[in-house]
Enzyme design. Structure first.
Site, PDB file in Angstrom:
ATOM      1  N   ARG A   1       1.373 -13.257 -24.770  1.00  0.00           N
ATOM      2  CA  ARG A   1       0.186 -12.095 -24.790  1.00  0.00           C
ATOM      3  C   ARG A   1      -0.067 -11.566 -23.462  1.00  0.00           C
ATOM      4  NH1 ARG A   1      -3.081 -11.053 -29.271  1.00  0.00           N
ATOM      5  NH2 ARG A   1      -2.040 -12.081 -31.081  1.00  0.00           N
TER       6      ARG A   1
ATOM      7  N   GLU B   1      -0.978  -2.663 -23.905  1.00  0.00           N
ATOM      8  CA  GLU B   1       0.008  -2.283 -24.807  1.00  0.00           C
ATOM      9  C   GLU B   1      -0.524  -1.752 -26.086  1.00  0.00           C
ATOM     10  OE1 GLU B   1       1.481  -6.074 -27.419  1.00  0.00           O
ATOM     11  OE2 GLU B   1       1.233  -6.755 -25.495  1.00  0.00           O
TER      12      GLU B   1
ATOM     13  N   HIS C   1       6.610  -5.104 -27.859  1.00  0.00           N
ATOM     14  CA  HIS C   1       6.000  -6.407 -28.610  1.00  0.00           C
ATOM     15  C   HIS C   1       6.581  -6.298 -29.825  1.00  0.00           C
ATOM     16  CE1 HIS C   1       2.088  -8.636 -29.266  1.00  0.00           C
ATOM     17  NE2 HIS C   1       3.217  -9.436 -29.903  1.00  0.00           N
TER      18      HIS C   1
END
Length: 331
Positions: A234, A263, A296
């Site tokens: 994360r 993000e 991601h």
């Protein structure tokens, strides 16, 4: 017939959802919207599944209770978007998918570790400028001669450690709860020793109060100037400003970031026409030749998507049947 609302649906999930619907003889309503933006679909629904990144609107928990819904299933491992305590106050059981495919993220991290060891960031940058020369700083490190540090040796970190061990790397591990079964594969050491000895440090921790800002300027100062960082956990685990500073000062050599602070503002979006000017820190990272930014996407494999769907929907059916799911979250 049991009816389930699945929110935040992406097109690549539809096939697995339809297969599950047919196999279990249930009705599944899908929407690409967030749950709180789909409340008109809650009528006569027995269960809900979500996969969103931003926190659920606080009012949605009471709305679900009003509609007689007993649970919320997240199709992800992370569940920080759900206020578990508020959900419980409204009689809602919360589940997640803690192990949809540890290999998916572990294989992504391994790919990036190879990139770091092969100095791909240097070679890619020079080749983009039509420079195909050979230079001393491009000399790679073979993985069986490398020391790789894995911070967070859980399901994903453990899967990565096994791959690295099979390839002959020396694997160091740091975890607050060392796993007995990983002995012989991982040498458990302190975080400080791991940072000092590793050629690449790979992060695989959950986001919680103890892991936020886990890696700071003091930690980068301990790393070798030739070392690299991989983050597939994360974004807030790393203090981004400190990472940028360490890269600029050449305290570390490179970084591969699948997760990074901010993000949620850019993933998953196509910003090719607008650029990253509105996000200066991300823009700075993006422009660095020695940083790989990916959206991601480490989780995004065939098996992971299928398991996210199957496990979350199976949990809903288990709870609706009055049974306890092994994936239920406590406060």
């Amino acid at each position: 017939m049991t009816k389930i609302l699945v929110a935040n649906v992406r097109e690549w999930e539809l096939s697995d959802i339809k297969t599950f619907e047919k196999e279990h003889e249930i009705e599944v309503i899908t929407t690409p919207k967030n749950l709180e933006d789909s409340t008109e679909l809650l009528a006569d629904v027995d269960g809900v599944a979500i996969q969103q990144r931003q926190p659920l609107d606080p009012g949605i928990y009471a709305k679900l209770k009003e509609n007689g819904i007993k649970q919320i299933a997240s199709r992800t491992a992370g569940y920080d978007m759900i206020d578990v305590e508020k959900a419980h106050e409204n009689g809602l059981v919360v589940t997640n998918v803690p192990a949809y495919s540890p290999r998916s993220v572990a294989e992504h991290a391994l790919t990036q570790i190879f990139r770091m060891l092969r100095k791909s960031y240097l070679i890619d940058a020079r080749a983009a400028n039509c420079d195909f020369g050979w230079y001393p700083d491009e000399q790679a490190t073979e993985i069986h001669t490398a020391t790789i540090g894995v911070i967070g040796v859980g399901r994903i970190g453990g899967a990565l450690a096994k791959m690295l061990h099979a390839l002959g790397a020396e694997v160091l591990g740091y975890d607050v709860k060392p796993r007995e079964e990983m002995k012989g594969i991982v040498e458990y050491v302190s975080k400080e020793e791991l940072l000092t000895r590793s050629d690449v440090v790979s992060l695989h921790v959950n986001l919680n109060p103890t892991s936020e800002k886990l890696i700071t300027k003091e930690d980068f100062a301990l790393m070798k100037p030739t070392a690299a960082l991989v983050n597939a956990s994360r974004g807030p685990v790393v203090v981004t400003e400190d990472l940028v500073d360490a890269l600029e000062k050449k305290e570390i050599a490179a970084a591969a970031l699948d997760t990074f602070v901010g993000e949620n503002e850019i993933v998953p979006k196509d910003l090719s026409n607008t650029g990253l000017g509105d996000f200066p820190l991300i823009d700075k990272l993006h422009k660095m030749y020695n940083v790989y930014l990916t959206p991601h996407i480490a989780f995004f494999t065939n098996m992971a998507i299928k398991n996210m769907v199957d496990i979350s929907l199976t949990d809903i059916l288990t709870i609706l049947d009055g049974k306890k799911s092994e994936h239920e979250l406590e406060r």
